[in-house]
Design an enzyme around this catalytic site. Structure first.
Site, mmCIF file in Angstrom:
data_model
loop_
_atom_site.group_PDB
_atom_site.id
_atom_site.type_symbol
_atom_site.label_atom_id
_atom_site.label_comp_id
_atom_site.label_asym_id
_atom_site.label_seq_id
_atom_site.Cartn_x
_atom_site.Cartn_y
_atom_site.Cartn_z
ATOM 1 N N TRP A 1 -20.903 20.772 27.775
ATOM 2 C CA TRP A 1 -20.089 21.997 27.801
ATOM 3 C C TRP A 1 -19.592 22.390 26.409
ATOM 4 O O TRP A 1 -18.923 23.399 26.261
ATOM 5 C CB TRP A 1 -18.899 21.826 28.751
ATOM 6 C CG TRP A 1 -18.191 20.510 28.617
ATOM 7 C CD1 TRP A 1 -17.172 20.206 27.771
ATOM 8 C CD2 TRP A 1 -18.453 19.321 29.378
ATOM 9 N NE1 TRP A 1 -16.780 18.896 27.940
ATOM 10 C CE2 TRP A 1 -17.549 18.331 28.926
ATOM 11 C CE3 TRP A 1 -19.359 18.997 30.390
ATOM 12 C CZ2 TRP A 1 -17.527 17.033 29.451
ATOM 13 C CZ3 TRP A 1 -19.340 17.717 30.909
ATOM 14 C CH2 TRP A 1 -18.426 16.756 30.450
ATOM 15 N N GLU B 1 -13.647 21.736 32.572
ATOM 16 C CA GLU B 1 -12.253 21.306 32.559
ATOM 17 C C GLU B 1 -11.740 21.025 33.986
ATOM 18 O O GLU B 1 -10.973 20.096 34.198
ATOM 19 C CB GLU B 1 -11.372 22.355 31.876
ATOM 20 C CG GLU B 1 -11.585 22.470 30.382
ATOM 21 C CD GLU B 1 -11.247 21.197 29.622
ATOM 22 O OE1 GLU B 1 -10.541 20.319 30.178
ATOM 23 O OE2 GLU B 1 -11.700 21.059 28.474
ATOM 24 N N GLN C 1 -8.780 14.328 36.743
ATOM 25 C CA GLN C 1 -8.781 13.104 37.544
ATOM 26 C C GLN C 1 -10.151 12.428 37.601
ATOM 27 O O GLN C 1 -10.391 11.599 38.477
ATOM 28 C CB GLN C 1 -8.310 13.389 38.974
ATOM 29 C CG GLN C 1 -6.998 14.132 39.093
ATOM 30 C CD GLN C 1 -5.808 13.294 38.673
ATOM 31 O OE1 GLN C 1 -5.791 12.090 38.855
ATOM 32 N NE2 GLN C 1 -4.802 13.937 38.095
ATOM 33 N N LEU D 1 -17.277 13.959 43.993
ATOM 34 C CA LEU D 1 -16.307 14.124 42.901
ATOM 35 C C LEU D 1 -14.867 13.994 43.394
ATOM 36 O O LEU D 1 -13.964 13.700 42.615
ATOM 37 C CB LEU D 1 -16.476 15.491 42.224
ATOM 38 C CG LEU D 1 -17.362 15.565 40.989
ATOM 39 C CD1 LEU D 1 -17.386 16.988 40.447
ATOM 40 C CD2 LEU D 1 -16.894 14.613 39.902
ATOM 41 N N GLY D 2 -14.659 14.251 44.684
ATOM 42 C CA GLY D 2 -13.307 14.156 45.231
ATOM 43 C C GLY D 2 -12.434 15.347 44.879
ATOM 44 O O GLY D 2 -12.844 16.251 44.148
ATOM 45 N N TYR D 3 -11.212 15.331 45.409
ATOM 46 C CA TYR D 3 -10.272 16.441 45.192
ATOM 47 C C TYR D 3 -10.986 17.774 45.425
ATOM 48 O O TYR D 3 -11.104 18.616 44.541
ATOM 49 C CB TYR D 3 -9.683 16.380 43.780
ATOM 50 C CG TYR D 3 -8.952 15.110 43.465
ATOM 51 C CD1 TYR D 3 -7.614 14.938 43.842
ATOM 52 C CD2 TYR D 3 -9.591 14.059 42.806
ATOM 53 C CE1 TYR D 3 -6.941 13.755 43.574
ATOM 54 C CE2 TYR D 3 -8.913 12.874 42.529
ATOM 55 C CZ TYR D 3 -7.589 12.730 42.918
ATOM 56 O OH TYR D 3 -6.932 11.560 42.652
ATOM 57 N N TYR E 1 -2.601 23.488 31.478
ATOM 58 C CA TYR E 1 -3.593 22.746 30.692
ATOM 59 C C TYR E 1 -4.932 23.470 30.646
ATOM 60 O O TYR E 1 -5.499 23.708 29.573
ATOM 61 C CB TYR E 1 -3.799 21.334 31.251
ATOM 62 C CG TYR E 1 -5.044 20.695 30.676
ATOM 63 C CD1 TYR E 1 -5.028 20.203 29.369
ATOM 64 C CD2 TYR E 1 -6.241 20.659 31.390
ATOM 65 C CE1 TYR E 1 -6.180 19.673 28.806
ATOM 66 C CE2 TYR E 1 -7.383 20.134 30.836
ATOM 67 C CZ TYR E 1 -7.348 19.638 29.545
ATOM 68 O OH TYR E 1 -8.488 19.134 28.978
ATOM 69 N N ASP F 1 -2.826 17.377 28.448
ATOM 70 C CA ASP F 1 -3.113 16.501 29.584
ATOM 71 C C ASP F 1 -2.555 15.112 29.276
ATOM 72 O O ASP F 1 -1.810 14.924 28.306
ATOM 73 C CB ASP F 1 -4.612 16.456 29.869
ATOM 74 C CG ASP F 1 -5.418 15.813 28.743
ATOM 75 O OD1 ASP F 1 -4.835 15.449 27.691
ATOM 76 O OD2 ASP F 1 -6.649 15.656 28.919
ATOM 77 N N CYS G 1 -7.711 4.998 13.598
ATOM 78 C CA CYS G 1 -7.128 6.313 13.904
ATOM 79 C C CYS G 1 -7.111 7.217 12.667
ATOM 80 O O CYS G 1 -6.585 6.830 11.611
ATOM 81 C CB CYS G 1 -5.711 6.135 14.437
ATOM 82 S SG CYS G 1 -4.898 7.702 14.830
#
Length: 390
Positions: free
Chosen positions: A33, A46, A51, A89-91, A129, A147, A211
């Site tokens: 993407w 997105e 999740q 994928l759920g939800y 978000y 997020d 970092c």
């Protein structure tokens, strides 16, 4: 929010932005993407990533874009086709919201993704978000996309003690992000924050030595990085207990039923399940475990037999002969519930009369129906049972 002296002047903030974007250009993840700035592709990715792990999403994303390459195609998709694309994928409310939002875009925005944050937020299923991600990446708007990964990074960067699990804390993180976001390249900045939180500034054992913004981080400077973020414990999912029945007829078809169009797993297909109390569930486990032990020396222990059982559900199928043991237990965790399903296999001596929401379905046709994860796990138990007998 404590004052981070490492980021307390415009000059320091600009240096921070430059170094961070340079790191992102070298190290950014190669994700499908990110090929272009198409707002539709960004939006779909997105929503999928909510999740869900990146490596899980990639294959789903490719299939979804193949099946629904445009907003118009998504708006016109059948619910069955849409949920099939999302299967596993759920939800699932995410998928339904995508279609509803696509229809909004067609009716209210002439088929084009709106370009202001306020209008993007009007779309079904899009919160702060996702709006920030679409607005910043696709349209260059200086909007933060906050997020869990981003909150973790920012909490360490500024030693923010607000509980990230509380919605009221979001304002602090929004203020901190607006202080440091690169307004010239907000999309790259937001994605850099996502990548940093995913790969380096991880929940436990952050890789501070690698970092790119270590020298600007108050948590690292003070040795407090592992004290952040502050997060209250999530409520434990509620345990719910079911008896699951896999019933096969003489045509080698299986009884499945469609759930109602409201609530959890709406319109999806499962083997028949019935909710029971924890006490009833444990009694079934115990009773059938004892049967297993009694059959340990029985040569024909895989045969089918009509047993007296403590389950009213099994006894209610008077034309089904049940296997003398359960196939096992399936568990699945939703965001607020944990399902426990004790699964039994039986064969119909006659065609069991169908309820309006039920069908007989051959295994070859399973791929045509939308099966949620609990159903997929029951199918795997069945496959394992049959493969063990070969």
């Amino acid at each position: 929010m404590k004052n981070n002296q490492l980021l307390d002047t415009p000059e320091k903030i600009r240096s921070f932005q430059i170094e961070f974007i340079e790191w992102y250009e070298k190290e950014k993840r190669n994700l499908p993407w990110r090929i272009n700035l198409d707002p539709y592709r960004i939006w779909i990715s997105e929503i999928m990533l909510q999740q869900t792990r990146v490596d899980t999403v990639i294959d789903y994303y490719y299939r979804f874009m193949e099946w629904f390459p445009t907003i118009k195609a998504l708006a016109e998709a059948s619910d069955e086709r849409l949920l099939k694309a999302w299967e596993g994928l759920g939800y699932y409310s995410r998928a339904r919201n995508l279609k509803a939002a696509a229809q909004q875009i067609i009716s209210d925005f002439e088929g084009e993704m709106p370009k202001s944050i306020e209008e993007i937020r009007e779309l079904k299923g899009i919160g702060p978000y996702t709006a920030g991600a679409i607005g910043s990446i696709a349209f260059g708007l200086p909007e933060p996309a906050i997020d869990g990964n981003v909150m973790r990074v920012v909490s360490r960067l500024f030693e923010i003690e607000a509980d990230i699990a509380k919605a009221s804390s979001r304002k602090l993180f929004d203020e901190a992000m607006r202080l440091i976001i690169d307004e010239q390249r907000p999309g790259d900045f937001n994605q850099a924050m996502m990548d940093l939180g995913s790969a380096i500034c991880t929940p436990t054992s952050p890789k501070c030595e690698a970092c790119p913004i270590q020298s600007y981080c108050a948590g690292y400077a003070n040795g407090t990085m592992t004290s952040y973020p502050v997060k209250s414990k999530k409520m434990k999912p509620k345990d719910v207990y079911y008896i699951g029945t896999i019933i096969e007829n003489k045509k080698q078809e299986y009884l499945v039923e469609q759930r109602s169009d409201k609530g959890l797993l709406a319109n999806m297909w499962l083997f028949p399940i019935k909710e029971v109390t924890k006490k009833e569930f444990e009694a079934m486990q115990r009773d059938w475990a004892e049967v297993n032990q009694q059959l340990a020396l029985d040569i024909d222990q895989e045969s089918l037999v009509a047993e007296e059982s403590s389950s009213q559900l099994l006894n209610s199928y008077d034309q089904v002969v049940w296997q003398k043991r359960s196939l096992g237990e399936v568990t699945h965790i939703f965001s607020h519930l944990k399902w426990h399903i004790l699964v039994f296999y039986g064969r119909g001596t006659e065609n069991h009369p169908l309820e309006p929401q039920q069908e007989w379905l051959s295994a070859e046709r399973f791929s045509e129906y939308v099966f949620p994860k609990p159903q997929q796990k029951m199918v795997e138990l069945l496959k394992k049972e049959f493969s063990s007998k070969k």
